[in-house]
Design a protein around this motif. Structure first.
Motif, short mmCIF file in Angstrom:
data_model
loop_
_atom_site.label_atom_id
_atom_site.label_comp_id
_atom_site.label_asym_id
_atom_site.label_seq_id
_atom_site.Cartn_x
_atom_site.Cartn_y
_atom_site.Cartn_z
N ALA A 201 -10.59 -6.59 -29.95
CA ALA A 201 -11.34 -7.84 -29.76
C ALA A 201 -11.10 -8.43 -28.39
O ALA A 201 -12.02 -8.95 -27.74
N ALA A 202 -9.86 -8.36 -27.90
CA ALA A 202 -9.56 -8.89 -26.57
C ALA A 202 -10.20 -8.04 -25.47
O ALA A 202 -10.72 -8.57 -24.49
N PHE A 203 -10.18 -6.72 -25.64
CA PHE A 203 -10.78 -5.84 -24.64
C PHE A 203 -12.29 -6.01 -24.57
O PHE A 203 -12.90 -5.83 -23.51
N SER A 204 -12.93 -6.34 -25.70
CA SER A 204 -14.38 -6.52 -25.70
C SER A 204 -14.79 -7.75 -24.89
O SER A 204 -15.94 -7.84 -24.45
N GLN A 205 -13.89 -8.71 -24.71
CA GLN A 205 -14.18 -9.91 -23.93
C GLN A 205 -13.72 -9.81 -22.49
O GLN A 205 -13.90 -10.76 -21.72
N LEU A 206 -13.12 -8.70 -22.12
CA LEU A 206 -12.62 -8.53 -20.76
C LEU A 206 -13.79 -8.29 -19.81
O LEU A 206 -14.70 -7.49 -20.09
N ASP A 207 -13.77 -8.97 -18.68
CA ASP A 207 -14.82 -8.82 -17.67
C ASP A 207 -14.65 -7.47 -16.98
O ASP A 207 -13.65 -7.23 -16.28
N THR A 208 -15.60 -6.58 -17.20
CA THR A 208 -15.51 -5.26 -16.58
C THR A 208 -15.64 -5.32 -15.07
O THR A 208 -15.27 -4.37 -14.37
N GLY A 209 -16.17 -6.44 -14.55
CA GLY A 209 -16.27 -6.56 -13.10
C GLY A 209 -14.90 -6.55 -12.44
O GLY A 209 -14.75 -6.05 -11.32
N GLN A 210 -13.89 -7.10 -13.12
CA GLN A 210 -12.54 -7.08 -12.56
C GLN A 210 -12.04 -5.64 -12.42
O GLN A 210 -11.38 -5.29 -11.43
N LEU A 211 -12.35 -4.82 -13.41
CA LEU A 211 -11.92 -3.42 -13.34
C LEU A 211 -12.62 -2.69 -12.20
O LEU A 211 -12.00 -1.89 -11.48
N GLU A 212 -13.91 -2.97 -12.02
CA GLU A 212 -14.65 -2.31 -10.95
C GLU A 212 -14.15 -2.75 -9.58
O GLU A 212 -14.04 -1.94 -8.65
N VAL A 213 -13.84 -4.04 -9.45
CA VAL A 213 -13.33 -4.53 -8.16
C VAL A 213 -11.97 -3.91 -7.86
O VAL A 213 -11.70 -3.46 -6.74
N SER A 215 -10.80 -1.10 -8.97
CA SER A 215 -10.97 0.32 -8.67
C SER A 215 -11.54 0.53 -7.27
O SER A 215 -11.14 1.45 -6.55
N SER A 216 -12.47 -0.34 -6.86
CA SER A 216 -13.05 -0.21 -5.52
C SER A 216 -12.04 -0.51 -4.43
O SER A 216 -12.17 -0.03 -3.30
N LEU A 217 -11.02 -1.31 -4.77
CA LEU A 217 -9.98 -1.62 -3.79
C LEU A 217 -8.89 -0.56 -3.72
O LEU A 217 -7.92 -0.71 -2.99
N GLY A 218 -9.04 0.50 -4.51
CA GLY A 218 -8.11 1.62 -4.43
C GLY A 218 -7.02 1.61 -5.48
O GLY A 218 -6.09 2.43 -5.40
N ALA A 219 -7.09 0.72 -6.46
CA ALA A 219 -6.06 0.67 -7.49
C ALA A 219 -6.25 1.82 -8.47
O ALA A 219 -7.37 2.13 -8.89
N GLY A 220 -5.14 2.47 -8.82
CA GLY A 220 -5.19 3.56 -9.77
C GLY A 220 -5.26 3.07 -11.20
O GLY A 220 -5.12 1.87 -11.48
N PRO A 221 -5.47 3.99 -12.14
CA PRO A 221 -5.58 3.57 -13.55
C PRO A 221 -4.34 2.84 -14.07
O PRO A 221 -4.47 1.82 -14.76
N LEU A 222 -3.16 3.34 -13.72
CA LEU A 222 -1.94 2.68 -14.21
C LEU A 222 -1.78 1.28 -13.63
O LEU A 222 -1.35 0.35 -14.33
N ARG A 223 -2.14 1.13 -12.38
CA ARG A 223 -2.03 -0.20 -11.76
C ARG A 223 -3.05 -1.16 -12.35
O ARG A 223 -2.76 -2.34 -12.55
N ILE A 224 -4.25 -0.67 -12.64
CA ILE A 224 -5.27 -1.52 -13.27
C ILE A 224 -4.80 -1.97 -14.65
O ILE A 224 -4.96 -3.13 -15.04
N ILE A 225 -4.20 -1.03 -15.39
CA ILE A 225 -3.70 -1.39 -16.73
C ILE A 225 -2.59 -2.43 -16.62
O ILE A 225 -2.56 -3.40 -17.39
N ARG A 226 -1.70 -2.24 -15.66
CA ARG A 226 -0.54 -3.12 -15.54
C ARG A 226 -0.91 -4.50 -15.01
O ARG A 226 -0.37 -5.52 -15.48
N GLN A 227 -1.82 -4.58 -14.05
CA GLN A 227 -2.09 -5.85 -13.38
C GLN A 227 -3.35 -6.55 -13.85
O GLN A 227 -3.49 -7.76 -13.64
N VAL A 228 -4.26 -5.83 -14.50
CA VAL A 228 -5.52 -6.45 -14.92
C VAL A 228 -5.64 -6.52 -16.43
O VAL A 228 -5.88 -7.58 -17.02
N ILE A 229 -5.44 -5.37 -17.09
CA ILE A 229 -5.67 -5.31 -18.54
C ILE A 229 -4.52 -5.91 -19.32
O ILE A 229 -4.73 -6.69 -20.27
N LEU A 230 -3.29 -5.55 -18.96
CA LEU A 230 -2.14 -6.00 -19.74
C LEU A 230 -1.99 -7.52 -19.78
O LEU A 230 -1.72 -8.08 -20.86
N PRO A 231 -2.16 -8.25 -18.67
CA PRO A 231 -2.07 -9.72 -18.79
C PRO A 231 -3.09 -10.32 -19.74
O PRO A 231 -2.79 -11.30 -20.43
#
Length: 310
Positions: A201-213, A215-231
């Motif tokens: 339910a929480a992931f369905s409300q997550l703004d996918t634009g943050q993930l795209e930004v 990723s475009s800035l060079g963040a890897g999957p683990l860093r995206i999970i740690r700094q964007v998804i996990l919080p």
């Protein structure tokens, strides 16, 4: 000669002639509908409070009363608590209950977070069906999952049968279900969806634009999970983890159906004292301790979540 003036007759306004205006009789309004008197709020609260008191508070009060009433009579006494707390069986059951509940909660949090990530962010055929199955899984009774594990890893289960067929051995190597590790596996298997549901339910409300930004800035999957998804997932993790912790503390069916005779938790100790030994004061003491731990953990979770803004 009399002259008659013919003209239009007009009615003079008495006010213009200085005469008082005729009194007007006011018509009294008819009796209107009476307003219904407002029902006090406490009247509406009586039915649910009465049901709660009858179904929960009264049995709980009986348990507490029995826990301070020894079998030999003599009025209210704390001797049952002293006897239970001095028992090594109770201390072992308390230790086993706590470490099984904590271990199961940690396992459910890790496994549930990984599975929820895969379902929410990794496209694969049947992903929506798997997410719906998680909701259906929540309605399954705990003993059903335990029986399924027995069919697979039991002494005469599929895994041991396959081992004996391939190697020709008289017995298979899988006998861990009757140990604390088997109970831990069964609880993680059963309670993981209770963590996945709030995470999805929480992931369905997550703004996918943050993930795209990111990723475009060079963040890897683990860093995206740690700094964007996990919080964003921390409130859902806290909610699911606290629910699993409380449910594991009170779990009875899994321990019973695994046949782990050497694994004694607080609910199993209540069953043993009340049914097998007919020691009702001791059983009520253990039940009161179990309830106090569960309510304390839930209250602590509410305080932490409120301060964290969850």
């Amino acid at each position: 000669m009399t002259t008659t003036a013919t003209g239009t007759a007009t009615t003079a306004d008495p006010r213009t002639l200085g005469e008082p205006a005729p009194a007007t009789t006011a018509t009294a309004p008819g009796p209107g509908p009476r307003r219904s008197r407002a029902v006090p709020a406490w009247v509406w609260a009586l039915p649910p409070v009465a049901v709660l008191a009858l179904a929960f508070l009264y049995p709980l009060a009986l348990v507490v009363q029995q826990s301070v009433t020894p079998d030999d009579g003599g009025g209210v006494s704390l001797d049952p608590y002293a006897d239970v707390f001095a028992s090594e069986v109770f201390r072992d059951a308390l230790t086993t209950t706590v470490w099984l509940a904590v271990g199961s909660t940690v396992g459910c949090l890790v496994l549930g977070f990984v599975l929820a990530l895969v379902i929410a962010f990794v496209p694969f055929p049947g992903g929506k069906a798997v997410a719906r199955f998680v909701d259906v899984f929540l309605s399954f009774p705990s003993f059903l999952i335990t029986l399924a594990l027995l069919f697979i890893y039991g002494s005469v289960g599929m895994a041991n049968g396959l081992w004996t067929d391939v190697t020709g051995a008289a017995d298979g190597p899988f006998h861990f279900l009757t140990t604390p590790w088997g109970v831990l596996l069964a609880e993680i298997t059963y309670f993981t969806p209770f963590v996945m549901r709030p995470l999805l339910a929480a992931f369905s409300q997550l703004d996918t634009g943050q993930l795209e930004v990111a990723s475009s800035l060079g963040a890897g999957p683990l860093r995206i999970i740690r700094q964007v998804i996990l919080p964003e997932a921390l409130p859902a993790l806290a909610a699911g983890g606290s629910l699993v912790l409380v449910m594991c503390l009170n779990e009875f069916g899994i321990v019973l159906f695994t046949g782990a005779k050497d694994v004694t938790t607080l609910p199993m100790l209540v069953y043993s004292k009340a049914i097998l030994e007919s020691d009702y004061p001791a059983a009520c003491v253990v039940a009161v301790v179990n309830i106090a731990i569960s309510v304390g953990l839930y209250s602590l979770y509410r305080v932490v979540s409120r301060r964290a803004g969850a």
